[in-house]
Write a protein that holds these residues in place. Structure first.
Motif, PDB file in Angstrom:
ATOM      1  N   TYR A  13       0.870  -1.197  -0.106  1.00  0.00           N
ATOM      2  CA  TYR A  13      -0.008   0.028   0.093  1.00  0.00           C
ATOM      3  C   TYR A  13       0.823   1.404   0.101  1.00  0.00           C
ATOM      4  O   TYR A  13       1.736   1.297   0.786  1.00  0.00           O
ATOM      5  N   ASP A  14       0.263   2.287  -0.652  1.00  0.00           N
ATOM      6  CA  ASP A  14       1.439   3.453  -0.960  1.00  0.00           C
ATOM      7  C   ASP A  14       1.016   4.473   0.246  1.00  0.00           C
ATOM      8  O   ASP A  14       1.609   5.248   0.473  1.00  0.00           O
ATOM      9  N   GLN A  15      -0.370   4.284   0.741  1.00  0.00           N
ATOM     10  CA  GLN A  15      -0.996   5.153   1.592  1.00  0.00           C
ATOM     11  C   GLN A  15      -1.282   4.450   2.950  1.00  0.00           C
ATOM     12  O   GLN A  15      -1.729   3.452   2.956  1.00  0.00           O
ATOM     13  N   LEU A  16      -0.785   4.818   4.035  1.00  0.00           N
ATOM     14  CA  LEU A  16      -1.124   4.271   5.491  1.00  0.00           C
ATOM     15  C   LEU A  16      -2.854   4.132   5.545  1.00  0.00           C
ATOM     16  O   LEU A  16      -3.080   3.322   6.065  1.00  0.00           O
ATOM     17  N   MET A  17      -3.606   5.368   5.367  1.00  0.00           N
ATOM     18  CA  MET A  17      -4.938   5.227   5.393  1.00  0.00           C
ATOM     19  C   MET A  17      -5.557   3.951   4.743  1.00  0.00           C
ATOM     20  O   MET A  17      -6.416   3.480   5.188  1.00  0.00           O
ATOM     21  N   VAL A  21      -7.672   0.942   6.634  1.00  0.00           N
ATOM     22  CA  VAL A  21      -9.139   0.750   6.357  1.00  0.00           C
ATOM     23  C   VAL A  21      -9.239  -0.793   5.700  1.00  0.00           C
ATOM     24  O   VAL A  21     -10.397  -1.364   6.267  1.00  0.00           O
ATOM     25  N   ASP A  22      -8.246  -1.274   5.425  1.00  0.00           N
ATOM     26  CA  ASP A  22      -8.317  -2.611   4.651  1.00  0.00           C
ATOM     27  C   ASP A  22      -8.195  -3.765   5.732  1.00  0.00           C
ATOM     28  O   ASP A  22      -8.441  -4.757   5.592  1.00  0.00           O
ATOM     29  N   LYS A  23      -7.270  -3.533   6.585  1.00  0.00           N
ATOM     30  CA  LYS A  23      -6.640  -4.498   7.735  1.00  0.00           C
ATOM     31  C   LYS A  23      -8.203  -4.919   8.749  1.00  0.00           C
ATOM     32  O   LYS A  23      -8.884  -4.091   8.907  1.00  0.00           O
ATOM     33  N   SER A  24      -7.962  -6.313   9.109  1.00  0.00           N
ATOM     34  CA  SER A  24      -8.997  -6.544   9.888  1.00  0.00           C
ATOM     35  C   SER A  24      -8.483  -6.302  11.406  1.00  0.00           C
ATOM     36  O   SER A  24      -7.288  -6.013  11.575  1.00  0.00           O
ATOM     37  N   PRO A  25      -9.115  -6.087  12.304  1.00  0.00           N
ATOM     38  CA  PRO A  25      -8.741  -5.952  13.905  1.00  0.00           C
ATOM     39  C   PRO A  25      -7.577  -7.049  14.387  1.00  0.00           C
ATOM     40  O   PRO A  25      -6.681  -6.614  15.214  1.00  0.00           O
ATOM     41  N   SER A  26      -7.416  -8.289  13.568  1.00  0.00           N
ATOM     42  CA  SER A  26      -6.614  -8.971  14.268  1.00  0.00           C
ATOM     43  C   SER A  26      -4.944  -8.812  13.456  1.00  0.00           C
ATOM     44  O   SER A  26      -4.246  -9.563  13.697  1.00  0.00           O
ATOM     45  N   THR A  31       5.771  -1.293   8.043  1.00  0.00           N
ATOM     46  CA  THR A  31       6.653  -0.667   6.929  1.00  0.00           C
ATOM     47  C   THR A  31       7.997  -0.999   7.197  1.00  0.00           C
ATOM     48  O   THR A  31       8.446  -1.425   8.380  1.00  0.00           O
ATOM     49  N   ASN A  32       8.728  -0.788   6.113  1.00  0.00           N
ATOM     50  CA  ASN A  32      10.243  -1.254   6.212  1.00  0.00           C
ATOM     51  C   ASN A  32      11.053   0.189   6.421  1.00  0.00           C
ATOM     52  O   ASN A  32      12.143   0.145   5.974  1.00  0.00           O
ATOM     53  N   TYR A  38       3.602   0.246   2.795  1.00  0.00           N
ATOM     54  CA  TYR A  38       2.797  -0.336   3.837  1.00  0.00           C
ATOM     55  C   TYR A  38       2.326  -1.622   3.617  1.00  0.00           C
ATOM     56  O   TYR A  38       1.893  -1.776   2.477  1.00  0.00           O
ATOM     57  N   TYR A  39       2.563  -2.567   4.539  1.00  0.00           N
ATOM     58  CA  TYR A  39       1.881  -4.369   4.186  1.00  0.00           C
ATOM     59  C   TYR A  39       0.900  -4.476   5.614  1.00  0.00           C
ATOM     60  O   TYR A  39       1.070  -4.115   6.526  1.00  0.00           O
ATOM     61  N   ILE A  40      -0.229  -5.238   5.373  1.00  0.00           N
ATOM     62  CA  ILE A  40      -0.970  -5.676   6.225  1.00  0.00           C
ATOM     63  C   ILE A  40      -0.809  -7.233   6.410  1.00  0.00           C
ATOM     64  O   ILE A  40      -0.479  -7.960   5.389  1.00  0.00           O
ATOM     65  N   ILE A  41      -0.451  -7.554   7.752  1.00  0.00           N
ATOM     66  CA  ILE A  41       0.056  -9.154   8.067  1.00  0.00           C
ATOM     67  C   ILE A  41      -0.347  -9.136   9.494  1.00  0.00           C
ATOM     68  O   ILE A  41      -0.709  -8.465  10.120  1.00  0.00           O
ATOM     69  N   SER A  42      -0.643 -10.658   9.733  1.00  0.00           N
ATOM     70  CA  SER A  42      -1.008 -11.064  11.195  1.00  0.00           C
ATOM     71  C   SER A  42       0.151 -10.649  11.981  1.00  0.00           C
ATOM     72  O   SER A  42       1.262 -10.763  11.758  1.00  0.00           O
ATOM     73  N   ALA A  43      -0.096 -10.536  13.480  1.00  0.00           N
ATOM     74  CA  ALA A  43       0.755 -10.309  14.058  1.00  0.00           C
ATOM     75  C   ALA A  43       1.899 -11.342  14.286  1.00  0.00           C
ATOM     76  O   ALA A  43       2.912 -11.212  14.674  1.00  0.00           O
TER      77      ALA A  43
END
Length: 63
Positions: A13-17, A21-26, A31-32, A38-43
């Motif tokens: 993702y180029d934009q943090l916002m 919006v796309d990530k789930s609560p879990s 970011t590197n 930005y990337y969405i990933i499980s903890a």
């Protein structure tokens, strides 16, 4: 960055916002350190790979 890590991170993702919006609560947003991608990933997945590669959490679980 290894191919396995690239597959684990998924699309950037180029934009943090947009990532927030796309990530789930879990999931977390990472970011590197460049603050431009930005990337969405499980903890759990974060702890087992990207953390050792220098990625940082910018949006925690539940946020």
């Amino acid at each position: 960055m290894s191919n396995n890590l690239t597959e684990l991170l998924g699309p950037p993702y180029d934009q943090l916002m947009d990532a927030k919006v796309d990530k789930s609560p879990s999931e977390v947003v990472i970011t590197n350190n460049d603050g431009e991608t930005y990337y969405i990933i499980s903890a759990e997945e974060y702890e087992n790979g990207p953390k050792q590669q220098g990625y940082n959490i910018v949006v925690a679980e539940g946020e």
